[in-house]
Scaffold this active site. Structure first.
Site, PDB file in Angstrom:
ATOM      1  N   LYS A   1      13.618  -8.710  71.941  1.00 30.90           N
ATOM      2  CA  LYS A   1      13.660  -8.472  72.341  1.00 30.90           C
ATOM      3  C   LYS A   1      13.315  -8.564  72.877  1.00 30.90           C
ATOM      4  O   LYS A   1      11.868  -7.940  73.752  1.00 30.90           O
ATOM      5  CB  LYS A   1      14.783  -7.314  72.457  1.00 30.90           C
ATOM      6  CG  LYS A   1      15.811  -6.769  73.684  1.00 30.90           C
ATOM      7  CD  LYS A   1      16.791  -6.183  73.209  1.00 30.90           C
ATOM      8  CE  LYS A   1      17.708  -4.912  74.456  1.00 30.90           C
ATOM      9  NZ  LYS A   1      17.244  -4.911  75.652  1.00 30.90           N
TER      10      LYS A   1
ATOM     11  N   MET B   1      19.808   1.218  71.387  1.00 31.43           N
ATOM     12  CA  MET B   1      19.346   2.932  72.615  1.00 31.43           C
ATOM     13  C   MET B   1      18.799   3.713  71.743  1.00 31.43           C
ATOM     14  O   MET B   1      19.082   4.744  70.482  1.00 31.43           O
ATOM     15  CB  MET B   1      20.682   2.741  73.282  1.00 31.43           C
ATOM     16  CG  MET B   1      21.500   1.710  73.866  1.00 31.43           C
ATOM     17  SD  MET B   1      23.181   2.093  74.350  1.00 31.43           S
ATOM     18  CE  MET B   1      23.836   2.113  73.088  1.00 31.43           C
ATOM     19  N   VAL B   2      17.595   4.151  72.505  1.00 29.56           N
ATOM     20  CA  VAL B   2      16.834   5.100  71.776  1.00 29.56           C
ATOM     21  C   VAL B   2      17.820   6.660  71.344  1.00 29.56           C
ATOM     22  O   VAL B   2      18.019   6.831  72.665  1.00 29.56           O
ATOM     23  CB  VAL B   2      15.665   5.574  72.579  1.00 29.56           C
ATOM     24  CG1 VAL B   2      15.494   6.932  71.699  1.00 29.56           C
ATOM     25  CG2 VAL B   2      14.946   4.341  72.390  1.00 29.56           C
TER      26      VAL B   2
ATOM     27  N   ALA C   1      24.565  -2.022  76.621  1.00 32.61           N
ATOM     28  CA  ALA C   1      24.123  -0.615  76.432  1.00 32.61           C
ATOM     29  C   ALA C   1      24.633   0.031  77.382  1.00 32.61           C
ATOM     30  O   ALA C   1      25.923   0.751  76.552  1.00 32.61           O
ATOM     31  CB  ALA C   1      22.602  -0.661  77.109  1.00 32.61           C
ATOM     32  N   GLU C   2      24.593   0.753  78.970  1.00 33.73           N
ATOM     33  CA  GLU C   2      25.479   1.433  79.522  1.00 33.73           C
ATOM     34  C   GLU C   2      27.093   1.396  79.562  1.00 33.73           C
ATOM     35  O   GLU C   2      27.657   2.096  79.951  1.00 33.73           O
ATOM     36  CB  GLU C   2      24.267   1.402  80.438  1.00 33.73           C
ATOM     37  CG  GLU C   2      25.020   2.803  81.503  1.00 33.73           C
ATOM     38  CD  GLU C   2      23.553   3.265  82.166  1.00 33.73           C
ATOM     39  OE1 GLU C   2      23.600   3.606  83.097  1.00 33.73           O
ATOM     40  OE2 GLU C   2      22.624   3.101  81.460  1.00 33.73           O
TER      41      GLU C   2
ATOM     42  N   CYS D   1      11.175  -2.440  76.310  1.00 36.82           N
ATOM     43  CA  CYS D   1      10.965  -1.178  76.819  1.00 36.82           C
ATOM     44  C   CYS D   1      10.151  -0.955  77.775  1.00 36.82           C
ATOM     45  O   CYS D   1       9.160  -1.219  77.714  1.00 36.82           O
ATOM     46  CB  CYS D   1      10.681   0.148  75.939  1.00 36.82           C
ATOM     47  SG  CYS D   1      10.714   1.029  76.532  1.00 36.82           S
TER      48      CYS D   1
ATOM     49  N   ASN E   1      21.886  -9.665  78.121  1.00 31.56           N
ATOM     50  CA  ASN E   1      22.125  -8.098  78.211  1.00 31.56           C
ATOM     51  C   ASN E   1      21.804  -8.238  79.704  1.00 31.56           C
ATOM     52  O   ASN E   1      20.589  -8.813  80.246  1.00 31.56           O
ATOM     53  CB  ASN E   1      20.601  -7.725  77.050  1.00 31.56           C
ATOM     54  CG  ASN E   1      20.801  -6.509  77.885  1.00 31.56           C
ATOM     55  OD1 ASN E   1      19.823  -5.421  77.338  1.00 31.56           O
ATOM     56  ND2 ASN E   1      22.035  -5.853  77.919  1.00 31.56           N
ATOM     57  N   GLY E   2      22.831  -7.475  80.508  1.00 32.19           N
ATOM     58  CA  GLY E   2      22.766  -6.571  81.690  1.00 32.19           C
ATOM     59  C   GLY E   2      24.133  -7.690  82.402  1.00 32.19           C
ATOM     60  O   GLY E   2      24.047  -8.492  82.220  1.00 32.19           O
TER      61      GLY E   2
ATOM     62  N   HIS F   1      17.062  -9.639  78.406  1.00 28.46           N
ATOM     63  CA  HIS F   1      16.968  -8.929  79.183  1.00 28.46           C
ATOM     64  C   HIS F   1      17.106  -9.139  81.087  1.00 28.46           C
ATOM     65  O   HIS F   1      15.468  -9.067  80.315  1.00 28.46           O
ATOM     66  CB  HIS F   1      17.043  -7.464  79.293  1.00 28.46           C
ATOM     67  CG  HIS F   1      17.487  -6.424  79.927  1.00 28.46           C
ATOM     68  ND1 HIS F   1      17.199  -5.240  79.915  1.00 28.46           N
ATOM     69  CD2 HIS F   1      18.324  -6.392  81.137  1.00 28.46           C
ATOM     70  CE1 HIS F   1      18.573  -3.989  80.646  1.00 28.46           C
ATOM     71  NE2 HIS F   1      18.077  -5.232  81.550  1.00 28.46           N
TER      72      HIS F   1
END
Length: 486
Positions: free
Chosen positions: A147, A24-25, A232-233, A108, A208-209, A175
């Site tokens: 990814k 995560m940036v 992530a989130e 991304c 992912n997701g 993802h």
């Protein structure tokens, strides 16, 4: 020791990791990775690093990887974005001693990735990706992973994954959203796509997701058969997600701030993490939200965090028996819990009456409003309008820039190659050509150097002939002197 591949790499190097923190940036920095590892994460990724910047800038390397070396932070995968095989591999060679694998970002979906031509915007360039992965697999001492995001078609997604595996990818994170699914249009990730990829490849697959709690992780593994699940989130709102707990927000915030004291990071990272952790509470205490946004020091952030804690404890003390959480939340706002991102219609309703009256819309609202009202401005645009009242945000008045033939960035108006400066410089150097429009004079300088070398050669020859003549004259004089002496 030979490089481990596929399943062996996942079992031995990654220690059969099931619970993974996503790259995560500005958010998966060392301090956050350590917090996540303390609460169940088994594998972490660094934030996405730009291969070209990493290669040329020693400070960037030190700030983002070299200065963060920590024995507790393993296994670790370093992620790069790149679109040039040589640049990608050279950057990876500089990073490989500090991690367990190198990941190529092909997921991304943001506009910056489109402008920079990386991430999900490379997913149609299979030849380029094959060359990048083949070269990395050949040159690196650690495995190469990828990814990706899915295509709308399952068949194309499967072929894409098989191509990456054949090129040398040793682990694939899928993802389950397309590159168009982002922000308010994120929608639901397709586990069906992920399941199809898992069945079609022999290398380990991470999903992912749609991951917001531990039960989602378990359900995803059961339905798709993947080796691990990446969050992530969900992880940002609840770092204890992989423990199956929903702790008090201030517990996580205080622990994170303690780690930051030992492993410092930019203040913007810390602020962003607290905005995520305290998201629901900051909807209640708007004044503290503003204070958190304005504070300039880590001590100031600690003070705001302490005040939020006191407000919540006071609210708990005054809580009535049987009282339920408000705003449809599963838990009270002071408990770590998922954040459900509203879709475009819900966001329009949220910004409906009050937003229209104030001429304000959400920060990430869609650019095209259903009612076509162009007077609704974001807060950022309102600030620009205050600084410059004559500024217009009408898209039709925005200057149209011609695109570079090579990368899509704005080209130079006077470029002889119809390219941006970066692409023009590469081509002019390669072809030894000039581009006056960009002030690049490779041909002129080369010709000058040849002319200078030629003049130097002529002058050297003249000097040699002069010295030869002098030597001959001296020899003749010596001979005459000898003859007279005799």
């Amino acid at each position: 020791m030979p490089k481990l591949r596929g399943e062996a790499f996942w079992r031995e190097t990654l220690r059969s990791a099931h619970y993974v923190v996503a790259p995560m940036v500005d958010q998966s920095e060392l301090a956050w990775r350590l917090l996540s590892r303390r609460h169940g994460a088994q594998l972490c990724y660094t934030p996405m690093l730009h291969a070209q910047v990493f290669l040329r800038d020693a400070n960037y390397r030190r700030e983002n990887l070299y200065g963060e070396a920590c024995p507790e932070d393993r296994p670790l995968i370093v992620q790069f974005c790149a679109n040039d095989p040589e640049v990608f591999v050279q950057a990876a060679l500089l990073a490989q001693d500090y991690c367990d694998a190198i990941d190529l970002n092909l997921g991304c979906p943001q506009m910056i990735a489109k402008r920079g031509h990386y991430g999900a915007f490379l997913q149609e360039e299979w030849d380029l990706l094959q060359r990048m992965i083949l070269l990395a697999n050949e040159k690196l001492s650690v495995p190469i992973t990828c990814k990706i995001r899915v295509f709308p078609e399952i068949d194309k997604t499967v072929k894409y994954a098989q191509m990456l595996e054949k090129a040398g990818c040793q682990l694939l994170t899928v993802h389950g959203r397309t590159k168009e699914q982002k922000g308010p249009l994120a929608g639901v990730a397709s586990w069906e796509h992920i399941q199809a990829v898992r069945k079609a490849v022999s290398i380990p697959v991470f999903a992912n997701g749609n991951i917001q709690c531990l039960s989602d992780v378990e359900e995803c593994i059961r339905k798709t058969g993947v080796h691990g699940v990446m969050s992530a989130e969900g992880n940002l709102h609840n770092p204890a997600l992989f423990e199956g707990r929903n702790p008090l927000v201030w517990e996580m915030a205080e622990e994170y701030l303690e780690i930051v004291q030992k492993y410092p990071c930019p203040l913007s990272y810390v602020r962003a993490h607290l905005f995520k952790l305290w998201h629901h509470t900051l909807q209640v205490y708007q004044q503290l939200r503003e204070e958190l946004a304005k504070v300039k020091t880590l001590e100031g952030i600690v003070d705001v965090n302490r005040e939020l804690k006191l407000r919540c404890q006071e609210e708990i003390a005054n809580q009535k028996e049987g009282e339920k959480p408000k705003e449809g939340l599963p838990f009270f706002h002071w408990i770590c819990q998922p954040y459900i991102r509203p879709g475009p219609k819900e966001r329009c309703k949220e910004n409906g009456a009050s937003g229209t009256e104030k001429g304000v819309r959400g920060k990430r609202a869609l650019e095209e409003e259903e009612d076509g009202n162009s007077e609704l401005l974001s807060k950022n645009k309102q600030k620009k309008k205050l600084r410059n009242p004559n500024k217009s945000f009408d898209p039709s008045l925005k200057p149209k820039y011609a695109k570079c033939d090579q990368c899509g960035n704005p080209k130079g108006n006077k470029c002889v190659f119809n390219m941006c400066r970066g692409c023009c410089k590469k081509r002019a150097f390669k072809e030894t050509a000039d581009c006056p429009g960009h002030g690049l004079l490779f041909k002129t300088k080369y010709e000058k150097s040849l002319s200078w070398q030629s003049s130097q050669t002529v002058s050297q020859k003249a000097e040699l002939s002069r010295r030869g003549a002098v030597a001959v004259g001296e020899a003749a004089a010596l001979k005459e002197a000898g003859d007279s002496a005799v």
